[in-house]
Design a protein around this motif. Sequence first.
Motif, short mmCIF file in Angstrom:
data_model
loop_
_atom_site.label_atom_id
_atom_site.label_comp_id
_atom_site.label_asym_id
_atom_site.label_seq_id
_atom_site.Cartn_x
_atom_site.Cartn_y
_atom_site.Cartn_z
N GLU A 40 0.84 -1.20 0.00
CA GLU A 40 0.00 0.00 0.00
C GLU A 40 0.88 1.25 0.00
OE1 GLU A 40 -2.70 -0.04 3.27
OE2 GLU A 40 -3.75 -1.86 2.60
N PRO A 41 0.59 2.20 -0.94
CA PRO A 41 1.35 3.46 -0.95
C PRO A 41 0.99 4.32 0.26
CG PRO A 41 -0.41 3.51 -2.59
CD PRO A 41 -0.40 2.12 -2.03
N GLN A 42 1.98 5.02 0.79
CA GLN A 42 1.79 5.88 1.96
C GLN A 42 2.07 7.33 1.58
OE1 GLN A 42 0.78 4.41 5.03
NE2 GLN A 42 0.59 2.65 3.66
N ASP A 43 1.31 8.27 2.21
CA ASP A 43 1.52 9.71 1.99
C ASP A 43 1.56 10.04 0.50
OD1 ASP A 43 1.81 9.96 4.77
OD2 ASP A 43 3.95 9.51 4.64
N SER A 44 0.56 9.56 -0.24
CA SER A 44 0.54 9.75 -1.68
C SER A 44 -0.89 9.99 -2.13
CB SER A 44 1.11 8.52 -2.39
OG SER A 44 0.90 8.59 -3.78
N PHE A 45 -1.05 10.67 -3.30
CA PHE A 45 -2.40 10.84 -3.82
C PHE A 45 -2.89 9.59 -4.55
CE2 PHE A 45 0.41 13.17 -6.88
CZ PHE A 45 0.30 12.31 -7.96
N PHE A 46 -2.02 8.55 -4.66
CA PHE A 46 -2.48 7.26 -5.19
C PHE A 46 -3.23 6.54 -4.08
CE2 PHE A 46 1.33 7.82 -7.99
CZ PHE A 46 0.60 7.97 -9.17
N GLY A 47 -4.48 6.17 -4.36
CA GLY A 47 -5.33 5.59 -3.33
C GLY A 47 -5.13 4.11 -3.10
N SER A 48 -4.49 3.41 -4.05
CA SER A 48 -4.31 1.97 -3.93
C SER A 48 -3.11 1.52 -4.73
CB SER A 48 -5.57 1.22 -4.42
OG SER A 48 -5.71 1.40 -5.82
N ILE A 49 -2.67 0.30 -4.48
CA ILE A 49 -1.52 -0.24 -5.21
C ILE A 49 -1.89 -0.46 -6.68
CG2 ILE A 49 -2.06 -2.66 -4.67
CD1 ILE A 49 1.45 -1.03 -4.98
N LYS A 50 -3.16 -0.77 -6.95
CA LYS A 50 -3.59 -0.95 -8.35
C LYS A 50 -3.45 0.34 -9.13
CE LYS A 50 -6.76 -4.89 -8.02
NZ LYS A 50 -8.14 -5.37 -8.28
N GLU A 51 -3.86 1.43 -8.50
CA GLU A 51 -3.75 2.73 -9.16
C GLU A 51 -2.29 3.11 -9.37
OE1 GLU A 51 -5.55 7.27 -8.71
OE2 GLU A 51 -5.93 5.75 -7.16
N LEU A 52 -1.47 2.85 -8.36
CA LEU A 52 -0.04 3.14 -8.47
C LEU A 52 0.59 2.34 -9.61
CD1 LEU A 52 2.64 4.35 -7.52
CD2 LEU A 52 2.75 2.55 -5.77
N LYS A 53 0.26 1.05 -9.68
CA LYS A 53 0.83 0.20 -10.74
C LYS A 53 0.39 0.68 -12.12
CE LYS A 53 1.62 -4.19 -8.33
NZ LYS A 53 1.33 -5.65 -8.33
N ALA A 54 -0.87 1.12 -12.24
CA ALA A 54 -1.37 1.59 -13.52
C ALA A 54 -0.58 2.80 -14.01
CB ALA A 54 -2.86 1.94 -13.41
N TYR A 55 -0.29 3.73 -13.11
CA TYR A 55 0.47 4.92 -13.51
C TYR A 55 1.95 4.60 -13.69
CZ TYR A 55 -3.48 8.03 -13.09
OH TYR A 55 -4.68 8.66 -13.30
N ALA A 56 2.45 3.59 -12.99
CA ALA A 56 3.84 3.17 -13.19
C ALA A 56 4.05 2.65 -14.60
CB ALA A 56 4.23 2.10 -12.16
N VAL A 57 3.03 2.00 -15.16
CA VAL A 57 3.10 1.54 -16.55
C VAL A 57 3.20 2.74 -17.48
CG1 VAL A 57 1.82 0.38 -18.40
CG2 VAL A 57 1.88 -0.63 -16.12
N ARG A 58 2.41 3.76 -17.22
CA ARG A 58 2.41 4.96 -18.07
C ARG A 58 3.75 5.68 -18.03
NH1 ARG A 58 -2.57 8.64 -16.57
NH2 ARG A 58 -1.62 9.87 -18.24
N THR A 59 4.38 5.71 -16.85
CA THR A 59 5.65 6.43 -16.71
C THR A 59 6.86 5.52 -16.90
OG1 THR A 59 5.68 6.06 -14.31
CG2 THR A 59 4.61 8.07 -15.12
N GLU A 60 6.59 4.24 -17.29
CA GLU A 60 7.64 3.24 -17.55
C GLU A 60 8.49 2.97 -16.30
OE1 GLU A 60 9.84 4.53 -20.96
OE2 GLU A 60 8.14 4.22 -22.32
N ASP A 61 7.85 3.04 -15.14
CA ASP A 61 8.52 2.70 -13.88
C ASP A 61 8.00 1.38 -13.32
OD1 ASP A 61 10.21 5.02 -13.47
OD2 ASP A 61 8.36 6.16 -13.21
N ASP A 62 7.25 0.63 -14.13
CA ASP A 62 6.61 -0.59 -13.62
C ASP A 62 7.63 -1.67 -13.25
OD1 ASP A 62 6.98 -0.38 -16.42
OD2 ASP A 62 5.79 -2.18 -16.76
N ARG A 63 8.73 -1.76 -13.99
CA ARG A 63 9.76 -2.76 -13.65
C ARG A 63 10.38 -2.44 -12.29
NH1 ARG A 63 13.43 -6.17 -16.57
NH2 ARG A 63 12.68 -5.38 -18.56
#
Length: 579
Positions: free
Chosen positions: A362-385
Motif C-alpha cells: 500500500e502506498p503511503q503519503d501519496s495521492f495514489f489511493g491503492s496499489i492498483k492505481e499506483l501500478k497503472a500509472y507506473a506503466v504509463r511512466t515506464e517505472d513498472d519494472r
Amino acid sequence: MIFSNFIFDNGILLTIGILFLCSVILFITITFIISFQNEKKFDKLIKEATNSLRVYVVDLKNDRVYYFNRTNLRERKVLSVTDFYNHFAINERDDIMNWINCLVEKEKDNETPLMKEAHVPSKTKKKVFLSLLQVEKIDYKKSLIFIDSYLLKTNTSKKLKTKDALVSFATVEQFSKLLLNNNTTKGMTFIFNFYNRRNPDEEISHLVFAQLKNIFASHINQYKQMIEYGNHQIIVTDLKASHRPAIMQFITLLKSEVNTFLMISSLLDNISFTIAAVENKFFFNEPDKLINTLVSLSESAVEENTTTVWYEEGKVIAHSDDNEAYRTEVERIIRDKKLKFYFRPIFDLERMRVLGYQTFAEPQDSFFGSIKELKAYAVRTEDDRALFATIARNTITRFSQEKDGDDLRLFLPINNYEKNYVNRTLSHIQNIKSTHIVLVYSEQELCDLPKDNDDGIVTEIRTFKSKGYEVALELNDNDLTLSSSIYESFDFFMTDVDSNLSLNDKSAQKSLINFRNLIEKLLKYHKPIITTNVSSWNGVELMDKLGITLISSDAISPMDENILPIPAKSIMKIKNIKN
C-alpha cells in the motif's frame, strides 16, 4: 526370325514410349515446382509487405518502377510498369493505369485524387489484400510519381464461438440498449477520437480506420463491447470494470498497439487521437447523455492539446501523457520507500495449519489511493519494472527471513506487465531458491488480453511452473469467461467473499447462491479453492459448512507487517466451529 524382329521393334517402341511419358511427367513436375516456387515467392513478398509501408517510384518515361520498404531502405528493387500494374486485381488494372496517367498529364489544376484504393490478390492462399496508395510527390518534368503503399488485410478476425461472439454495435440505439439492460452502477466507458494532425476537419481514410477497428476488435468479449461512432471515433464499454486502474491499463495497452500501428505505417505525423473516459454510474440509465459527453470531451481535448480526460461527478480531470507530476510521484514512492507491506495467513481448516501467506502493498503519503492505481500509472511512466522489483524484493526477503517452515507459500500478485519481469527480477533476490512462490494472476486482466491468445497464456503458465513456481488465479466474479484450458493450468483458485455474507442474512441469499454456483463450476478442475477477505467468524463458519477449507480472514488473523502465527484463541474458535 520375323517374330523376333517384331518383338524387337515393339520393344524399341515401348522403350521410346516410356521415355516420352517420363519426359512429359518430368516436364509437368518441373513446371509445377517452378510455378509453385514463384507463387510462394509472391506470397512471401505479400506477407513481408503486410503491415509495412512500401514506397513506389513510378518512372513512366523509362518504363521502370523502383520500390522498397520503409523498414529496409537499402534493399531497393526494380520492375516494369506493366508488372507493377499486374500486382493488382485484373478488373482494377485499367483503373490504376488511368489514375497514374492522369496524375502526370498536367501540373496545374489537376483534380486527380492523390489517394487510391486497390485490391492485391494472393495466389496460393487465395486471400485478398487492400492497398492504400497515397501520392507523396510528383515530378512532372521527369514523369516521376512517388507513391506510399500500405497493405491491409481485408479480414483478419477468426470465427468466434457463439458465447464469445464479438458484437460491434452499428447504431447508438443498440449500444444504449446494452447499457440500459445492464442495470448496475458497475462498468466504465471510454472513447478514442482519431483526427488528422495537419487538418482536424479532414476525413481519415476508411481503410486506415478499418485497421484501427481491428486492433480494438481483438480485445472485445461478451463484457467489452464497442461501437463505431461517426467515421473516426471508437467507443468501448467494459460492463464488469469497477476499478479505474484496470481500465487505465486496458487503455494503455490499446494506446500502445495503436501507436505501433501508426508508427509502422508512417502515419504518426498524420494521425493522432484523444481519449475521454467515464464511470457508467455517473450517467446511470442515461446512455445517450453518457455518449454525448464522451464525444464532446474527446473533441474538446483536441483543441486543448490534452491526450486523456476523465469525467468525474460533474468535473473533467485532464491526464496528459506529458504530465511529469505522475512520474515524479511514482519515482518518489520507490526512492523514499513510501510503500508498506503486509502479510495475512491462509489457514487450512482441515489440517489445522497455515498453507502460506498473502502479500499486500500500500502506498503511503501519496495521492495514489491503492496499489492498483499506483501500478497503472507506473506503466504509463515506464517505472513498472522498478516498482515490481521493489515490491518483490521487500516481500520475499521479509518472508524468507521470518517464515517458520520451508513448506510455507508466499502468494505474490502480478499483473500483465509484471509477468515479463518475474524471472530476471526474482532470480536476483536472496534466498529465492528456498522460498516457495505462488504467482497470483488476475482473471480480469487475462480477460483484457486478445481472445485468440489462449495457447500463449497456457504456455506462459507452464513455463513459470517449469521454473519451480506455482500459479494461482484470483477470480473476479461468478462467471468463468476464460477457456477451460486456462483454468486447468492453475494450481489454486482464489475468490473474494462478500464481507456481508452470513448464515442469517436474508439479503445475502442471492450472493450465496451465486457463490455456490461458482464453487460448483470450479470443483470440476480439482484444484484447491482459497476464499479471501472473509471478514467475520460467521463467514468462516459458512465456508466450513460449504466445504471450503482454505481461508484468508482478518477474523482468524489480520494483516500485519510481520509473518505472524495464528493466535491461540483463533485456533480454539476454529475447533469449536468444526465440532
